[in-house]
Design a protein around this motif. Sequence first.
Motif, PDB file in Angstrom:
ATOM      1  N   GLU A  39       0.829  -1.213   0.000  1.00  0.00           N
ATOM      2  CA  GLU A  39       0.000   0.000   0.000  1.00  0.00           C
ATOM      3  C   GLU A  39       0.863   1.262   0.000  1.00  0.00           C
ATOM      4  OE1 GLU A  39      -3.422   1.999  -0.472  1.00  0.00           O
ATOM      5  OE2 GLU A  39      -3.284  -0.192  -0.377  1.00  0.00           O
ATOM      6  N   ALA A  40       1.954   1.261   0.782  1.00  0.00           N
ATOM      7  CA  ALA A  40       2.864   2.415   0.814  1.00  0.00           C
ATOM      8  C   ALA A  40       3.494   2.627  -0.559  1.00  0.00           C
ATOM      9  CB  ALA A  40       3.939   2.208   1.873  1.00  0.00           C
ATOM     10  N   TYR A  41       3.853   1.555  -1.222  1.00  0.00           N
ATOM     11  CA  TYR A  41       4.426   1.653  -2.563  1.00  0.00           C
ATOM     12  C   TYR A  41       3.419   2.262  -3.544  1.00  0.00           C
ATOM     13  CZ  TYR A  41       6.332   0.160  -7.067  1.00  0.00           C
ATOM     14  OH  TYR A  41       6.792   0.132  -8.363  1.00  0.00           O
ATOM     15  N   LEU A  42       2.171   1.811  -3.461  1.00  0.00           N
ATOM     16  CA  LEU A  42       1.144   2.361  -4.348  1.00  0.00           C
ATOM     17  C   LEU A  42       0.905   3.849  -4.074  1.00  0.00           C
ATOM     18  CD1 LEU A  42      -1.399  -0.622  -4.364  1.00  0.00           C
ATOM     19  CD2 LEU A  42       0.188   0.051  -6.196  1.00  0.00           C
ATOM     20  N   LEU A  43       0.939   4.246  -2.793  1.00  0.00           N
ATOM     21  CA  LEU A  43       0.808   5.663  -2.458  1.00  0.00           C
ATOM     22  C   LEU A  43       1.976   6.466  -3.045  1.00  0.00           C
ATOM     23  CD1 LEU A  43      -0.333   5.453   1.283  1.00  0.00           C
ATOM     24  CD2 LEU A  43      -1.655   6.376  -0.629  1.00  0.00           C
ATOM     25  N   TRP A  44       3.183   5.953  -2.886  1.00  0.00           N
ATOM     26  CA  TRP A  44       4.386   6.600  -3.404  1.00  0.00           C
ATOM     27  C   TRP A  44       4.295   6.780  -4.919  1.00  0.00           C
ATOM     28  CZ3 TRP A  44       8.628   4.176  -6.124  1.00  0.00           C
ATOM     29  CH2 TRP A  44       9.777   4.983  -6.247  1.00  0.00           C
ATOM     30  N   LEU A  45       3.828   5.704  -5.615  1.00  0.00           N
ATOM     31  CA  LEU A  45       3.673   5.800  -7.067  1.00  0.00           C
ATOM     32  C   LEU A  45       2.598   6.813  -7.460  1.00  0.00           C
ATOM     33  CD1 LEU A  45       3.844   2.073  -8.279  1.00  0.00           C
ATOM     34  CD2 LEU A  45       5.562   3.859  -8.593  1.00  0.00           C
ATOM     35  N   SER A  46       1.485   6.805  -6.723  1.00  0.00           N
ATOM     36  CA  SER A  46       0.365   7.695  -7.078  1.00  0.00           C
ATOM     37  C   SER A  46       0.722   9.171  -6.868  1.00  0.00           C
ATOM     38  CB  SER A  46      -0.881   7.339  -6.268  1.00  0.00           C
ATOM     39  OG  SER A  46      -0.712   7.675  -4.913  1.00  0.00           O
ATOM     40  N   GLU A  47       1.692   9.455  -5.989  1.00  0.00           N
ATOM     41  CA  GLU A  47       2.105  10.836  -5.732  1.00  0.00           C
ATOM     42  C   GLU A  47       3.302  11.257  -6.592  1.00  0.00           C
ATOM     43  OE1 GLU A  47       2.600  11.558  -1.556  1.00  0.00           O
ATOM     44  OE2 GLU A  47       0.537  10.981  -1.098  1.00  0.00           O
ATOM     45  N   GLY A  48       3.666  10.415  -7.559  1.00  0.00           N
ATOM     46  CA  GLY A  48       4.752  10.792  -8.463  1.00  0.00           C
ATOM     47  C   GLY A  48       6.134  10.449  -7.954  1.00  0.00           C
ATOM     48  N   GLN A  49       6.255   9.501  -7.052  1.00  0.00           N
ATOM     49  CA  GLN A  49       7.527   9.007  -6.510  1.00  0.00           C
ATOM     50  C   GLN A  49       8.363  10.103  -5.847  1.00  0.00           C
ATOM     51  OE1 GLN A  49       9.339   7.134  -9.941  1.00  0.00           O
ATOM     52  NE2 GLN A  49       7.611   5.760 -10.233  1.00  0.00           N
ATOM     53  N   PRO A  50       7.772  10.859  -4.915  1.00  0.00           N
ATOM     54  CA  PRO A  50       8.538  11.931  -4.262  1.00  0.00           C
ATOM     55  C   PRO A  50       9.580  11.354  -3.295  1.00  0.00           C
ATOM     56  CG  PRO A  50       6.417  11.706  -3.198  1.00  0.00           C
ATOM     57  CD  PRO A  50       6.404  10.781  -4.374  1.00  0.00           C
ATOM     58  N   PRO A  51      10.760  11.917  -3.233  1.00  0.00           N
ATOM     59  CA  PRO A  51      11.783  11.423  -2.300  1.00  0.00           C
ATOM     60  C   PRO A  51      11.532  11.934  -0.880  1.00  0.00           C
ATOM     61  CG  PRO A  51      12.661  13.227  -3.628  1.00  0.00           C
ATOM     62  CD  PRO A  51      11.274  12.954  -4.125  1.00  0.00           C
ATOM     63  N   GLY A  52      11.946  11.152   0.122  1.00  0.00           N
ATOM     64  CA  GLY A  52      11.913  11.594   1.511  1.00  0.00           C
ATOM     65  C   GLY A  52      10.564  11.539   2.203  1.00  0.00           C
ATOM     66  N   ARG A  53       9.572  10.887   1.636  1.00  0.00           N
ATOM     67  CA  ARG A  53       8.254  10.809   2.298  1.00  0.00           C
ATOM     68  C   ARG A  53       7.890   9.367   2.641  1.00  0.00           C
ATOM     69  NH1 ARG A  53       3.978  14.100  -0.859  1.00  0.00           N
ATOM     70  NH2 ARG A  53       2.829  13.533   0.999  1.00  0.00           N
ATOM     71  N   ASP A  54       8.901   8.523   2.799  1.00  0.00           N
ATOM     72  CA  ASP A  54       8.655   7.104   3.031  1.00  0.00           C
ATOM     73  C   ASP A  54       7.914   6.829   4.341  1.00  0.00           C
ATOM     74  OD1 ASP A  54      10.988   8.074   4.178  1.00  0.00           O
ATOM     75  OD2 ASP A  54      11.972   6.116   4.198  1.00  0.00           O
ATOM     76  N   ILE A  55       8.266   7.534   5.408  1.00  0.00           N
ATOM     77  CA  ILE A  55       7.597   7.321   6.698  1.00  0.00           C
ATOM     78  C   ILE A  55       6.147   7.781   6.621  1.00  0.00           C
ATOM     79  CG2 ILE A  55       7.560   7.954   9.150  1.00  0.00           C
ATOM     80  CD1 ILE A  55      10.600   8.065   9.035  1.00  0.00           C
ATOM     81  N   GLU A  56       5.912   8.897   5.996  1.00  0.00           N
ATOM     82  CA  GLU A  56       4.545   9.401   5.826  1.00  0.00           C
ATOM     83  C   GLU A  56       3.698   8.404   5.039  1.00  0.00           C
ATOM     84  OE1 GLU A  56       2.269  13.041   3.521  1.00  0.00           O
ATOM     85  OE2 GLU A  56       4.383  13.297   4.046  1.00  0.00           O
ATOM     86  N   HIS A  57       4.269   7.867   3.955  1.00  0.00           N
ATOM     87  CA  HIS A  57       3.537   6.879   3.159  1.00  0.00           C
ATOM     88  C   HIS A  57       3.286   5.599   3.953  1.00  0.00           C
ATOM     89  CE1 HIS A  57       5.128   9.030  -0.648  1.00  0.00           C
ATOM     90  NE2 HIS A  57       3.864   9.382  -0.430  1.00  0.00           N
ATOM     91  N   TRP A  58       4.273   5.191   4.741  1.00  0.00           N
ATOM     92  CA  TRP A  58       4.133   3.966   5.540  1.00  0.00           C
ATOM     93  C   TRP A  58       3.010   4.108   6.572  1.00  0.00           C
ATOM     94  CZ3 TRP A  58       6.306  -0.738   4.882  1.00  0.00           C
ATOM     95  CH2 TRP A  58       6.109  -1.667   5.901  1.00  0.00           C
ATOM     96  N   LEU A  59       2.998   5.227   7.296  1.00  0.00           N
ATOM     97  CA  LEU A  59       1.973   5.419   8.330  1.00  0.00           C
ATOM     98  C   LEU A  59       0.577   5.527   7.724  1.00  0.00           C
ATOM     99  CD1 LEU A  59       3.876   7.898  10.681  1.00  0.00           C
ATOM    100  CD2 LEU A  59       3.507   5.432  11.001  1.00  0.00           C
ATOM    101  N   LEU A  60       0.458   6.206   6.605  1.00  0.00           N
ATOM    102  CA  LEU A  60      -0.831   6.306   5.925  1.00  0.00           C
ATOM    103  C   LEU A  60      -1.261   4.936   5.398  1.00  0.00           C
ATOM    104  CD1 LEU A  60      -3.159   8.033   4.960  1.00  0.00           C
ATOM    105  CD2 LEU A  60      -1.809   8.628   2.936  1.00  0.00           C
TER     106      LEU A  60
END
Length: 101
Positions: free
Chosen positions: A61-82
């Motif tokens: 799910e975090a990977y899909l969020l990261w992809l949907s937001e255009g692969q922004p760097p440095g937001r891995d923790i935010e994506h993980w918690l969401l």
Amino acid sequence: MPRKSAKSEALSVPETETIPAPPPVKKAKAPAKPRAKKADPAPVAAVAIAVEPTTEQVAEEAYLLWLSEGQPPGRDIEHWLLAEQIVRSRLSLLSAAVHSA
């Protein structure tokens, strides 16, 4: 010709006469065993269900969020918690649907 005794005449059976078979003996039935009553299921609200997502579910799910937001760097923790919140929500809804059916 010698005479047959009364006993031998009573015991002898002519060849053309058949002896009927005795009636079948009916077996006595065993008393019926009492059946156990099924327990009423607990109400859904009273059942505590721990819904914990697996690491794989959250990572996907975090990977899909990261992809949907255009692969922004440095937001891995935010994506993980969401992603954890999203997966827990889905599992909770699924669990409630299964237990209410």
